[in-house]
Structures are given as C-alpha cells and as structure tokens.
Design a protein around this motif. Sequence first.
Motif, PDB file in Angstrom:
ATOM      1  N   ILE A 224      20.209  42.846  51.100  1.00  0.00           N
ATOM      2  CA  ILE A 224      20.729  43.944  50.294  1.00  0.00           C
ATOM      3  C   ILE A 224      22.247  43.821  50.231  1.00  0.00           C
ATOM      4  CG2 ILE A 224      20.894  45.517  52.283  1.00  0.00           C
ATOM      5  CD1 ILE A 224      19.903  47.759  50.373  1.00  0.00           C
ATOM      6  N   ASN A 225      22.807  44.119  49.065  1.00  0.00           N
ATOM      7  CA  ASN A 225      24.254  43.969  48.924  1.00  0.00           C
ATOM      8  C   ASN A 225      24.978  45.165  49.538  1.00  0.00           C
ATOM      9  OD1 ASN A 225      23.799  45.931  46.950  1.00  0.00           O
ATOM     10  ND2 ASN A 225      25.375  45.086  45.591  1.00  0.00           N
ATOM     11  N   TRP A 226      26.318  45.148  49.450  1.00  0.00           N
ATOM     12  CA  TRP A 226      27.122  46.127  50.174  1.00  0.00           C
ATOM     13  C   TRP A 226      26.833  47.557  49.730  1.00  0.00           C
ATOM     14  CZ3 TRP A 226      30.514  49.497  47.847  1.00  0.00           C
ATOM     15  CH2 TRP A 226      30.758  49.270  46.490  1.00  0.00           C
ATOM     16  N   SER A 227      26.529  47.753  48.465  1.00  0.00           N
ATOM     17  CA  SER A 227      26.335  49.113  47.956  1.00  0.00           C
ATOM     18  C   SER A 227      24.885  49.565  48.014  1.00  0.00           C
ATOM     19  CB  SER A 227      26.810  49.191  46.511  1.00  0.00           C
ATOM     20  OG  SER A 227      25.959  48.436  45.674  1.00  0.00           O
ATOM     21  N   GLY A 228      23.980  48.623  48.221  1.00  0.00           N
ATOM     22  CA  GLY A 228      22.564  48.958  48.166  1.00  0.00           C
ATOM     23  C   GLY A 228      21.975  48.843  46.784  1.00  0.00           C
ATOM     24  N   GLY A 229      22.782  48.417  45.829  1.00  0.00           N
ATOM     25  CA  GLY A 229      22.318  48.350  44.457  1.00  0.00           C
ATOM     26  C   GLY A 229      21.546  47.096  44.104  1.00  0.00           C
ATOM     27  N   THR A 230      21.642  46.099  44.943  1.00  0.00           N
ATOM     28  CA  THR A 230      20.933  44.838  44.718  1.00  0.00           C
ATOM     29  C   THR A 230      20.190  44.445  45.980  1.00  0.00           C
ATOM     30  OG1 THR A 230      22.601  44.056  43.136  1.00  0.00           O
ATOM     31  CG2 THR A 230      21.174  42.396  44.144  1.00  0.00           C
ATOM     32  N   SER A 231      18.931  44.095  45.819  1.00  0.00           N
ATOM     33  CA  SER A 231      18.148  43.641  46.960  1.00  0.00           C
ATOM     34  C   SER A 231      17.177  42.553  46.509  1.00  0.00           C
ATOM     35  CB  SER A 231      17.388  44.804  47.617  1.00  0.00           C
ATOM     36  OG  SER A 231      16.510  45.410  46.695  1.00  0.00           O
ATOM     37  N   ASP A 232      16.718  41.795  47.463  1.00  0.00           N
ATOM     38  CA  ASP A 232      15.787  40.705  47.168  1.00  0.00           C
ATOM     39  C   ASP A 232      14.807  40.594  48.329  1.00  0.00           C
ATOM     40  OD1 ASP A 232      16.066  37.140  46.381  1.00  0.00           O
ATOM     41  OD2 ASP A 232      14.621  38.667  45.752  1.00  0.00           O
ATOM     42  N   TYR A 233      13.627  40.064  48.022  1.00  0.00           N
ATOM     43  CA  TYR A 233      12.569  39.978  49.012  1.00  0.00           C
ATOM     44  C   TYR A 233      11.874  38.627  48.955  1.00  0.00           C
ATOM     45  CZ  TYR A 233      13.049  45.051  49.121  1.00  0.00           C
ATOM     46  OH  TYR A 233      13.547  46.334  49.229  1.00  0.00           O
ATOM     47  N   ALA A 234      11.372  38.207  50.089  1.00  0.00           N
ATOM     48  CA  ALA A 234      10.480  37.055  50.106  1.00  0.00           C
ATOM     49  C   ALA A 234       9.187  37.440  49.395  1.00  0.00           C
ATOM     50  CB  ALA A 234      10.192  36.637  51.539  1.00  0.00           C
ATOM     51  N   ASP A 235       8.575  36.472  48.737  1.00  0.00           N
ATOM     52  CA  ASP A 235       7.331  36.758  48.007  1.00  0.00           C
ATOM     53  C   ASP A 235       6.259  37.333  48.927  1.00  0.00           C
ATOM     54  OD1 ASP A 235       7.538  33.883  45.746  1.00  0.00           O
ATOM     55  OD2 ASP A 235       8.423  35.887  45.632  1.00  0.00           O
ATOM     56  N   SER A 236       6.252  36.894  50.167  1.00  0.00           N
ATOM     57  CA  SER A 236       5.212  37.302  51.102  1.00  0.00           C
ATOM     58  C   SER A 236       5.279  38.781  51.479  1.00  0.00           C
ATOM     59  CB  SER A 236       5.285  36.461  52.376  1.00  0.00           C
ATOM     60  OG  SER A 236       6.557  36.589  52.984  1.00  0.00           O
ATOM     61  N   VAL A 237       6.420  39.440  51.222  1.00  0.00           N
ATOM     62  CA  VAL A 237       6.562  40.844  51.608  1.00  0.00           C
ATOM     63  C   VAL A 237       6.807  41.766  50.424  1.00  0.00           C
ATOM     64  CG1 VAL A 237       7.479  40.105  53.836  1.00  0.00           C
ATOM     65  CG2 VAL A 237       9.060  40.833  52.037  1.00  0.00           C
ATOM     66  N   LYS A 238       6.958  41.208  49.223  1.00  0.00           N
ATOM     67  CA  LYS A 238       7.214  42.038  48.039  1.00  0.00           C
ATOM     68  C   LYS A 238       6.106  43.061  47.853  1.00  0.00           C
ATOM     69  CE  LYS A 238      10.107  39.026  45.177  1.00  0.00           C
ATOM     70  NZ  LYS A 238      10.165  38.141  43.994  1.00  0.00           N
ATOM     71  N   GLY A 239       6.517  44.285  47.577  1.00  0.00           N
ATOM     72  CA  GLY A 239       5.562  45.363  47.376  1.00  0.00           C
ATOM     73  C   GLY A 239       5.111  46.035  48.659  1.00  0.00           C
ATOM     74  N   ARG A 240       5.444  45.444  49.803  1.00  0.00           N
ATOM     75  CA  ARG A 240       5.048  46.033  51.096  1.00  0.00           C
ATOM     76  C   ARG A 240       6.260  46.462  51.927  1.00  0.00           C
ATOM     77  NH1 ARG A 240       2.591  42.990  54.827  1.00  0.00           N
ATOM     78  NH2 ARG A 240       3.551  41.029  54.163  1.00  0.00           N
ATOM     79  N   PHE A 241       7.349  45.699  51.832  1.00  0.00           N
ATOM     80  CA  PHE A 241       8.552  45.978  52.618  1.00  0.00           C
ATOM     81  C   PHE A 241       9.649  46.519  51.699  1.00  0.00           C
ATOM     82  CE2 PHE A 241       7.936  42.640  56.251  1.00  0.00           C
ATOM     83  CZ  PHE A 241       6.660  43.133  56.481  1.00  0.00           C
ATOM     84  N   THR A 242      10.492  47.392  52.258  1.00  0.00           N
ATOM     85  CA  THR A 242      11.633  47.925  51.522  1.00  0.00           C
ATOM     86  C   THR A 242      12.858  47.909  52.422  1.00  0.00           C
ATOM     87  OG1 THR A 242      10.206  49.399  50.238  1.00  0.00           O
ATOM     88  CG2 THR A 242      12.563  49.874  50.239  1.00  0.00           C
ATOM     89  N   ILE A 243      13.924  47.289  51.928  1.00  0.00           N
ATOM     90  CA  ILE A 243      15.187  47.267  52.653  1.00  0.00           C
ATOM     91  C   ILE A 243      16.091  48.343  52.071  1.00  0.00           C
ATOM     92  CG2 ILE A 243      16.221  45.503  51.151  1.00  0.00           C
ATOM     93  CD1 ILE A 243      17.642  44.381  53.647  1.00  0.00           C
ATOM     94  N   SER A 244      16.841  49.006  52.947  1.00  0.00           N
ATOM     95  CA  SER A 244      17.786  50.027  52.494  1.00  0.00           C
ATOM     96  C   SER A 244      18.931  50.086  53.491  1.00  0.00           C
ATOM     97  CB  SER A 244      17.101  51.394  52.375  1.00  0.00           C
ATOM     98  OG  SER A 244      16.610  51.825  53.631  1.00  0.00           O
TER      99      SER A 244
END
Length: 120
Positions: free
Chosen positions: A51-71
């Motif tokens: 996640i970037n400094w502001s929280g406005g951009t995030s990315d996930y590994a395919d294996s966790v997309k839709g299940r994990f959330t970074i904030s």
Amino acid sequence: QVQLVESGGGLVQAGGSLRLSCAASGRTFRSYAMGWFRQAPGKEREFVANINWSGGTSDYADSVKGRFTISRDNAKNTVYLQMNSLKPEDTAVYYCSADHSLYSPNYEYWGQGTQVTVSS
C-alpha cells in the motif's frame, strides 16, 4: 530508520479470519510505502500485499485477491492486513515491511514476523 513490530498472528481454522497489525516507530511513517510478505516452511518469502503512503494505491498477490485487505492508519503509525476465508496454504510467517518506493524490489525495513497457522 523505521522499526516495525507485527502482531495478531495465531492459529485459526480454515475459513476463519485474522487481522494482522504492524506498528511502526518514527515520525516519518506516512512517507513510507508498506508491504506484507510471507514465508512458509521450506519456501521462499513471497509478496502478499502493499500500500502506498496515502492508502490510495494497493496491490495484492493473485493468491490472496478478494480475501485479504491491506490498510493503513497514518495517525496511528500502523498498517493492517485483514485476512478472511483463510486456507491451510496461507500458513506462514508474515512479515511487515517498509520502503520509500511502493515498487521497490527489496523493501528496506522489516519486522520480526508473526506466525499464522491455518488448520484444515
């Protein structure tokens, strides 16, 4: 210099949820991109989310997309990883990391890790 301390790991049944937290020291937390990585026994460390400094951009590994959330909460110098629908293959030591660049190939600062174990 940034010091990172993870917490929130534990043992959970498959399908359950956990929330990891990473508390960062220092007054410049908001200047850092933050990432979560994990390492399972006998495997190399792998990217989970960032996640970037502001929280406005995030990315996930395919294996966790839709299940994990970074904030992140910059007021509390903390980054979180909400993990839902956990699977046994999510079992690993989870590491929090920080770098000035979101897309750095090698994040500069690392925590000591927290164990997540998912039972079937």
